[in-house]
Design an enzyme around this catalytic site. Structure first.
Site, PDB file in Angstrom:
ATOM      1  N   SER A  42     -38.775 -13.054  21.197  1.00  0.00           N
ATOM      2  CA  SER A  42     -39.403 -12.942  19.879  1.00  0.00           C
ATOM      3  C   SER A  42     -38.378 -13.162  18.777  1.00  0.00           C
ATOM      4  CB  SER A  42     -40.055 -11.560  19.712  1.00  0.00           C
ATOM      5  OG  SER A  42     -39.100 -10.527  19.906  1.00  0.00           O
ATOM      6  N   ASN A  64     -39.096   0.603  21.562  1.00  0.00           N
ATOM      7  CA  ASN A  64     -40.479   0.893  21.181  1.00  0.00           C
ATOM      8  C   ASN A  64     -40.574   1.620  19.843  1.00  0.00           C
ATOM      9  OD1 ASN A  64     -40.827  -0.225  23.654  1.00  0.00           O
ATOM     10  ND2 ASN A  64     -41.631   1.615  24.664  1.00  0.00           N
ATOM     11  N   THR A  75     -77.367 -17.228 -10.054  1.00  0.00           N
ATOM     12  CA  THR A  75     -77.760 -16.740  -8.737  1.00  0.00           C
ATOM     13  C   THR A  75     -78.244 -17.984  -8.003  1.00  0.00           C
ATOM     14  OG1 THR A  75     -80.079 -16.309  -9.290  1.00  0.00           O
ATOM     15  CG2 THR A  75     -78.532 -14.503  -9.649  1.00  0.00           C
ATOM     16  N   SER A 124     -54.673 -38.404  -7.326  1.00  0.00           N
ATOM     17  CA  SER A 124     -55.088 -39.066  -6.096  1.00  0.00           C
ATOM     18  C   SER A 124     -54.124 -40.203  -5.795  1.00  0.00           C
ATOM     19  CB  SER A 124     -56.507 -39.608  -6.256  1.00  0.00           C
ATOM     20  OG  SER A 124     -56.754 -40.628  -5.305  1.00  0.00           O
ATOM     21  N   LYS A 175     -58.289 -39.679 -10.907  1.00  0.00           N
ATOM     22  CA  LYS A 175     -58.549 -38.346 -10.351  1.00  0.00           C
ATOM     23  C   LYS A 175     -57.566 -37.272 -10.826  1.00  0.00           C
ATOM     24  CE  LYS A 175     -61.256 -37.217  -7.915  1.00  0.00           C
ATOM     25  NZ  LYS A 175     -61.330 -37.231  -6.439  1.00  0.00           N
ATOM     26  N   ASN A 194     -57.219 -33.353  -9.381  1.00  0.00           N
ATOM     27  CA  ASN A 194     -57.843 -32.509  -8.367  1.00  0.00           C
ATOM     28  C   ASN A 194     -57.348 -31.063  -8.392  1.00  0.00           C
ATOM     29  OD1 ASN A 194     -59.250 -34.771  -7.374  1.00  0.00           O
ATOM     30  ND2 ASN A 194     -57.493 -35.353  -6.092  1.00  0.00           N
ATOM     31  N   GLU A 249     -58.561 -25.274  -3.987  1.00  0.00           N
ATOM     32  CA  GLU A 249     -59.123 -25.666  -2.681  1.00  0.00           C
ATOM     33  C   GLU A 249     -58.365 -25.014  -1.533  1.00  0.00           C
ATOM     34  OE1 GLU A 249     -60.918 -30.074  -3.421  1.00  0.00           O
ATOM     35  OE2 GLU A 249     -58.763 -29.845  -3.590  1.00  0.00           O
ATOM     36  N   TYR A 298     -46.638   1.533  24.576  1.00  0.00           N
ATOM     37  CA  TYR A 298     -46.154   0.188  24.304  1.00  0.00           C
ATOM     38  C   TYR A 298     -46.472  -0.750  25.452  1.00  0.00           C
ATOM     39  CZ  TYR A 298     -43.335  -3.806  23.067  1.00  0.00           C
ATOM     40  OH  TYR A 298     -42.949  -5.080  22.748  1.00  0.00           O
ATOM     41  N   GLN A 301     -45.940  -7.249  20.807  1.00  0.00           N
ATOM     42  CA  GLN A 301     -45.026  -8.190  20.160  1.00  0.00           C
ATOM     43  C   GLN A 301     -45.790  -9.243  19.348  1.00  0.00           C
ATOM     44  OE1 GLN A 301     -41.329  -9.429  22.190  1.00  0.00           O
ATOM     45  NE2 GLN A 301     -42.247 -11.445  22.315  1.00  0.00           N
ATOM     46  N   LYS A 335     -46.547  -9.523  15.118  1.00  0.00           N
ATOM     47  CA  LYS A 335     -45.671  -9.899  14.013  1.00  0.00           C
ATOM     48  C   LYS A 335     -46.030 -11.212  13.331  1.00  0.00           C
ATOM     49  CE  LYS A 335     -42.201  -7.362  16.209  1.00  0.00           C
ATOM     50  NZ  LYS A 335     -43.230  -7.212  17.265  1.00  0.00           N
TER      51      LYS A 335
HETATM   52  N1  ARG Z   1     -39.537  -7.716  20.850  1.00  0.00           N
HETATM   53  C1  ARG Z   1     -40.309  -6.555  21.144  1.00  0.00           C
HETATM   54  C2  ARG Z   1     -41.505  -6.492  20.184  1.00  0.00           C
HETATM   55  O1  ARG Z   1     -41.484  -7.193  19.261  1.00  0.00           O
HETATM   56  C3  ARG Z   1     -39.497  -5.341  20.967  1.00  0.00           C
HETATM   57  C4  ARG Z   1     -39.882  -4.192  21.825  1.00  0.00           C
HETATM   58  C5  ARG Z   1     -39.632  -4.453  23.231  1.00  0.00           C
HETATM   59  N2  ARG Z   1     -39.792  -3.260  23.966  1.00  0.00           N
HETATM   60  C6  ARG Z   1     -39.910  -3.275  25.284  1.00  0.00           C
HETATM   61  N3  ARG Z   1     -40.020  -2.150  25.845  1.00  0.00           N
HETATM   62  N4  ARG Z   1     -39.962  -4.396  25.938  1.00  0.00           N
HETATM   63  O2  ARG Z   1     -42.434  -5.757  20.387  1.00  0.00           O
END
Ligand code: ARG
Length: 466
Positions: free
Chosen positions: A22, A109, A154, A276, A282, A284, A289, A316, A321, A324
């Site tokens: 990650s 975690n 309306t 355009s 044009k 725009n 949009e 966990y 992961q 994010k």
């Molecule tokens: N890269 C992991 C995440 O974003 C971090 C936590 C990983 N923890 C584990 N026990 N594998 O969630």
């Protein structure tokens, strides 16, 4: 070398690292990760687990790593699967043996939950500030619209005349509620998971309240299982962003419509419109949009996270992961959108004449005629039928509505004056209705509400941006 290599008889497969890493997207949490680690080592020292000397060595190493990130000289190793691993590896390289104490009593975690909450808190403060700013701008536009009127719609059919300010303020109120939602999400994000460890805490005398305070969190976790499993704050943050995006998409759609030749209500500044590549004439409304489209993207981000969480056992799981990228994506896009929308709205100009002209049709006051009859004692359904009959008559026989009203035995000359649009707007003077008096009250009230959101934000800024 990974953090967990000693448990394994073989090095990790290339494919495993490639699929599970990650680092490529959580790298941006370096600031929060260092912040969390600083609080953690201070907590370990506070608990008597680190000596003064060890604390100092670790603090110096963390500062050195921070410097490397700040100057973009930090070098990742191939086995750095995430930002937490990368920073711990580097701290250990710098601090030597003492570095091996950094992760004492901590799991990735609780670490990742802490980092993400710190990031979310900071980001929500910034986004809310942008939304407040946009609300303030729309409020200013409403004030500047004065006594201009336009048709309210309306079914996208002209329905009744309204102050232009009333229409603008309707959008501003949606943004004001968005601020409330952001602040609400912020409150629940503002809880520290640090000390929850992998899921059950630690046998070491960590002090979750102490580190929570050190990180400027409102409170520490009350349940270590919940602390590492809970991603409500991610969902709530993306939801607030999604709804803001949906609100902006509705405003954007009206801008798209109102800038057409067919409406001619609004003109965009050249700096906030595009041309355009083929058609020379044009101009725009691309910002509007894209704002219309981005709402779908935020909703996709929201659904992604909800789907990751659905049916996920505590605590966990690596699934988490995947929280994010959607969060980062929605926040990054919305931030750019808010700035672009503010620029576009702040520079566009209204054609108040075209708006007034569109609102000028006497038919838009048909309801006023019906309510005139109601005041004279006619049941509404019957009054509605009289007014509707007059409109039909006028359209079919091509006779101006005013003439038919004047000639009508139950209406007459007095009622004829009712079909004037500006007068119609003034008659709706009660709280919240579409009159200029109501607009003046709304401008006041909105100003107060936005100012109080600003106050709450200032309080968060003090804690979240240290
Ligand atoms: N890269 C992991 C995440 O974003 C971090 C936590 C990983 N923890 C584990 N026990 N594998 O969630």
């Amino acid at each position: 070398m990974t953090l967990w290599q000693h448990r394994m008889g073989a090095p990790p497969a290339e494919a495993l690292l490639a699929f599970t890493e990650s680092r490529s997207f959580d790298e941006r949490l370096w600031r929060e990760d260092l912040e969390g680690s600083r609080a953690h080592v201070e907590g370990l020292h506070h608990a008597g687990i680190l000596t003064d000397h060890e604390l100092e060595v670790l603090q110096r190493a963390l500062a050195a790593v921070e410097d490397e990130f700040a100057t973009a000289t930090f070098v990742f190793a191939p086995a750095d699967e995430d930002i937490h691993t990368a920073i711990e590896r580097r701290v250990t390289e710098i601090a030597g043996d003492v570095g091996a104490k950094l992760h004492t009593g901590r799991s990735r975690n609780d670490q990742v939950a802490t980092d993400l909450r710190l990031w979310t808190r900071r980001t929500l403060v910034e986004l809310t500030e942008e939304v407040v700013r946009l609300g303030e701008l729309v409020r200013e536009l409403a004030e500047a619209a004065g006594t201009a009127i336009m048709p309210g719609y309306t079914h996208l059919q002209r329905a009744q005349p309204v102050p232009v300010a009333h229409w603008l303020l309707a959008h501003a109120w949606a943004l004001e509620r968005d601020c409330g939602r952001f602040l609400d999400a912020l409150r629940r994000a503002d809880v520290s998971p640090l000390g929850a460890g992998a899921l059950a805490g630690s046998t070491l005398p960590l002090d979750p309240s102490w580190v929570a305070e050190r990180l400027g969190f409102r409170a520490p976790f009350v349940n270590s299982i919940d602390a590492v499993s809970d991603r409500d704050f991610v969902v709530e943050a993306i939801f607030a962003m999604s709804l803001t995006g949906v609100h902006l998409s509705r405003l954007a759609e009206e801008i798209v419509l109102f800038t057409t030749e067919e409406f001619r209500f609004i003109r965009l500044d050249d700096a906030y419109a595009t041309g355009s590549s083929m058609l020379p004439q044009k101009k725009n409304p691309d910002i509007a949009e894209l704002a219309r489209a981005k709402a779908g993207r935020y909703i996709g981000d929201l659904v992604t996270v909800l789907t990751v969480l659905k049916g996920l056992p505590l605590t966990y799981n690596r699934d988490l992961q995947e929280d994010k990228q959607p969060l980062f994506d929605a926040a990054d896009e919305l931030r750019r959108e808010l700035v672009a929308m503010r620029g576009m709205l702040g520079t566009m100009t209204f054609d108040f004449d075209a708006m007034r002209q569109a609102a000028g049709s006497a038919y838009l006051q048909a309801i006023d005629l019906a309510e005139f009859l109601v005041r004279r004692g006619l049941p509404f359904r019957r009054a509605h039928a009289v007014a509707a009959g007059l409109v039909r008559d006028s359209l079919e026989r091509h006779v101006p509505l005013g003439e038919l009203v004047a000639a009508h035995p139950q209406l007459g000359e007095e009622a004829r004056a009712l079909i004037e649009a500006d007068e119609a707007v003034q008659r709706r003077g009660d709280e919240g209705m579409a009159s200029f008096a109501s607009v003046r009250r709304q401008v006041e009230l909105l100003g107060d509400r936005l100012a109080s959101h600003r106050e709450v934000l200032a309080h968060y800024r003090g804690r979240a941006h240290r």
